[in-house]
Design an enzyme around this catalytic site. Structure first.
Site, PDB file in Angstrom:
ATOM      1  N   CYS A   2       0.881  -1.226  -0.149  1.00 43.55           N
ATOM      2  CA  CYS A   2      -0.431   0.054   0.050  1.00 43.55           C
ATOM      3  C   CYS A   2       0.495   1.415   0.270  1.00 43.55           C
ATOM      4  CB  CYS A   2      -0.598   0.049   1.352  1.00 43.55           C
ATOM      5  SG  CYS A   2      -1.542  -1.576   1.645  1.00 43.55           S
ATOM      6  N   SER A  51      -5.425  -4.342  -2.058  1.00 43.03           N
ATOM      7  CA  SER A  51      -5.232  -5.214  -1.212  1.00 43.03           C
ATOM      8  C   SER A  51      -4.899  -6.644  -1.917  1.00 43.03           C
ATOM      9  CB  SER A  51      -7.054  -5.162  -1.324  1.00 43.03           C
ATOM     10  OG  SER A  51      -8.259  -4.166  -1.487  1.00 43.03           O
ATOM     11  N   ILE A  52      -4.212  -7.707  -0.179  1.00 42.20           N
ATOM     12  CA  ILE A  52      -3.675  -8.388  -0.726  1.00 42.20           C
ATOM     13  C   ILE A  52      -3.926  -9.615   0.456  1.00 42.20           C
ATOM     14  CG2 ILE A  52      -1.415 -10.456  -0.839  1.00 42.20           C
ATOM     15  CD1 ILE A  52      -1.583  -8.261  -2.689  1.00 42.20           C
ATOM     16  N   GLY A  75       3.407  -3.296   3.209  1.00 37.00           N
ATOM     17  CA  GLY A  75       4.213  -4.371   3.419  1.00 37.00           C
ATOM     18  C   GLY A  75       4.294  -5.555   3.770  1.00 37.00           C
ATOM     19  N   GLU A  76       4.755  -6.082   3.702  1.00 39.95           N
ATOM     20  CA  GLU A  76       3.316  -7.927   4.463  1.00 39.95           C
ATOM     21  C   GLU A  76       4.558  -8.842   5.313  1.00 39.95           C
ATOM     22  OE1 GLU A  76       0.637  -9.052   3.212  1.00 39.95           O
ATOM     23  OE2 GLU A  76       0.802  -7.868   1.143  1.00 39.95           O
ATOM     24  N   VAL A 284      11.205 -10.056 -20.142  1.00 42.76           N
ATOM     25  CA  VAL A 284      11.333  -9.428 -21.104  1.00 42.76           C
ATOM     26  C   VAL A 284      12.949  -9.044 -21.744  1.00 42.76           C
ATOM     27  CG1 VAL A 284       9.193  -7.654 -20.477  1.00 42.76           C
ATOM     28  CG2 VAL A 284      11.818  -7.566 -19.907  1.00 42.76           C
TER      29      VAL A 284
END
Length: 627
Positions: A2, A51-52, A75-76, A284
């Site tokens: 976020c 939203s995770i 973060g997480e 890529v």
């Protein structure tokens, strides 16, 4: 994942909703799913959500049971399930199934020591109403950004520099010391930024704001301590620790994928992820002899992933540069930022979370420059005085084959290595500067010297790792990783940069990191049977952006035009910049990285100093091009 914003006034002035919204409007890309604010008199918290986890309920800002604490977190927290159970056993009650709420209850239980229990990537701000304390912290490695600015009236904190600049008084200016560092490093090292007065909270640090007093302290630091150990046990431990980290990093309530290059790091992550189910991978590349996509395509077939790739043309590359620089906040003159931006855009069409291999080179000794001490080992037998005399003699001698090798051998590590990029130093920096460095500014070598002082007794490879962990990794690698992925509203996770993985990596003996034949020696051994053979012992390429070729033609003139017309002509000799471009175009020298460093700086200066920074009209990375 976020975007966070926080304001604390020092003179009992109320924070307004409009201030927080104005900051949030600069980072819609970081949180397009939701926006919310929390205000308590002279303190305000703003949040933009991607939203995770617990998509339906874990809305921030979060408060504890009695409303005395409020939190915003970017973060997480990967060990949140374990922490929840431990905290529940102590009587804490949770109202969401998200990961961030664990920080509130850890603070209730352990106060500001709560950071030592967190395993993850994060920047957060917590306000304690009863103690009137604002407590903030950043993760150990600096994966997530945290900017702040303060004057006598307030402190402003944010995930992005743009949001802070929005509320700063008029007259923002470039910081000359940061410019000095940037010209050598190609990025601004922590805790500085290019905007005068704005700072970054360093990795592994926390901040306590009480009244108008701002105290910053270190709670964790990466330190290497090589030790002799059983080789087989070490291989097994590396494999098990990384597999555990990958599993934890795959926690998500939304689609997840991985970046896949031609190298061992992303391949190892992808192979371990594939064990847990079907997987989307993304690559890529550029046309030519070192096309990343060709190897990645073979790997994807072997691992049976749903593979997506995109070729980048010269036109597409340069059309993307303005967007990249706008999202970078601080200038980062790493040409690979553009392909990272493009692969993130590709991934965003399919997933919301991607895992990647950043950090492996710093932990396990993956950069080819780390082999240099082995190549120069015989020079260590010479006395310092003899090496000084020899260096003076060789440096003044006409050009001959092997001259550069001898000069590096006679030069102490501390005087030749400042990290994986060294752009303008010595005479080149002097020629470039409009005003000579007579105002007490520190050089990049002096700044790097602070980190050398911390590892005086270590071997040269470990010293190089220590510098890169503290300078190159947060200032370049992680900065571009966060900004380029968040530009497309996807969360980038980096399983190598886990404290548990690091605790194993920090003890690896130097002989098992690099030798004259290979890099990441023990890591490659640990990945046998996991990483396909065609990648396992493949030499590291970096990301081969063909800038050298492109800048030989009209692109070089275009870069020079922007450099000359921008405000950086106040700081640099445009005539010297023109000399670099002409020599490059004529094939007399390869000045591509120097030209690119000045070009990125010029573009950044136009956006952030000369023009007003305006928010994007949508959550996509669309901003007006600058000719």
């Amino acid at each position: 994942m976020c975007g966070i914003n926080a304001i604390k006034m020092f003179q009992n002035t109320a924070v307004t909703h409009c201030q927080l919204v104005a900051m949030g409007n600069q980072m819609i890309h970081r949180g397009p799913d939701d926006e919310n604010t929390w205000i308590h008199g002279d303190v305000g918290l703003g949040f933009r959500r991607l939203s995770i986890l617990d998509v339906a309920h874990a809305r921030q800002p979060l408060t504890n049971e009695d409303g005395t604490l409020a939190l915003i977190c970017n973060g997480e927290i990967y060990n949140y399930l374990q922490l929840r159970e431990e905290l529940k056993a102590k009587g804490h009650k949770f109202k969401t199934n998200g990961d961030a709420e664990t920080i509130l209850h850890l603070y209730e239980e352990y106060g500001t020591d709560c950071t030592s229990y967190l395993r993850g990537m994060f920047s957060f701000v917590l306000y304690d109403i009863e103690k009137d304390i604002m407590f903030a912290a950043r993760d150990p490695f600096g994966i997530k950004p945290f900017y702040y600015w303060a004057d006598e009236e307030k402190i402003i904190c944010s995930s992005e520099l743009k949001s802070i600049v929005t509320l700063m008084p008029e007259g923002k200016s470039l910081d000359p010391q940061s410019l000095m560092y940037y010209l050598s490093f190609q990025y601004v090292p922590e805790p500085a930024t290019m905007v005068k007065g704005v700072s970054k909270l360093p990795p592994g640090h926390c901040m306590i704001v009480k009244g108008s007093q701002i105290n910053i302290k270190k709670y964790w630091e990466p330190s290497f301590s090589p030790e002799k150990q059983d080789r087989e046990i070490l291989r097994t431990t590396i494999k098990e620790k990384l597999e555990e980290s990958v599993k934890l990093h795959m926690q998500s309530d939304v689609p997840i994928g991985s970046f896949l290059s031609s190298g061992i790091d992303s391949t190892a992550i992808t192979a371990m992820m594939r064990k847990h189910g079907n997987l989307k991978t993304f690559s890529v590349g550029f046309e030519g002899g070192q096309n990343e996509c060709e190897v990645a395509r073979v790997t994807a077939r072997m691992l049976d992933t749903e593979h997506h790739e995109q070729m980048i043309t010269e036109e597409a590359y340069f059309d993307t540069v303005d967007k990249v620089i706008w999202h970078q906040d601080d200038p980062v003159a790493d040409p690979s930022a553009v392909p990272l931006f493009i692969v993130s855009e590709l991934a965003s069409q399919h997933v919301k979370v991607v895992l990647s291999g950043e950090g492996a080179d710093e932990l396990f000794g993956g950069y080819r420059i780390y082999q240099e001490p082995q190549a120069l080992r015989y020079f260590r037998k010479l006395s310092p005085s003899l090496k000084r005399k020899a260096l003076d003699f060789v440096s003044h001698a006409p050009a001959f084959y092997g001259k550069n090798f001898l000069m590096r051998g006679f030069t102490p590590l501390e005087s030749r290595f400042i990290g994986n990029a060294k752009i303008f130093t010595g005479p080149a920096l002097e020629y470039l500067q409009r005003e000579k460095n007579d105002s007490g500014l520190m050089s990049a070598f002096e700044w790097a010297g602070n980190y050398y002082q911390e590892v005086q007794e270590q071997d040269e490879v470990t010293k190089m790792q220590h510098l890169d962990m503290n300078l190159w990794l947060p200032g370049n690698i992680l900065a571009k990783g966060d900004k380029m992925s968040m530009a497309h509203s996807i969360e980038l996770r980096v399983p190598f940069l886990d404290t548990s993985v690091f605790e194993t990596a920090r003890t690896i003996p130097t002989s098992l990191k690099v030798n004259s034949h290979t890099t990441k020696k023990i890591f490659r051994e640990a990945m046998e049977g996991i990483v396909p053979d065609h990648v396992l012992h493949r030499a590291k390429l970096g990301f081969p952006v063909p800038l050298k070729q492109w800048l030989r033609g009209k692109r070089g003139d275009m870069c020079l035009s922007v450099i000359a017309s921008s405000g950086i002509s106040e700081y640099i000799q445009v005539g010297y910049a023109e000399k670099l471009v002409r020599e490059h175009q004529n094939g007399k020298a390869d000045h591509a990285r120097k030209i690119w460093t000045l070009y990125v700086l010029a573009k950044w200066h136009i956006m952030y100093i000369e023009n007003a920074i305006t928010p994007l009209s949508t959550g996509t990375a669309e901003t007006p091009l600058i000719s």
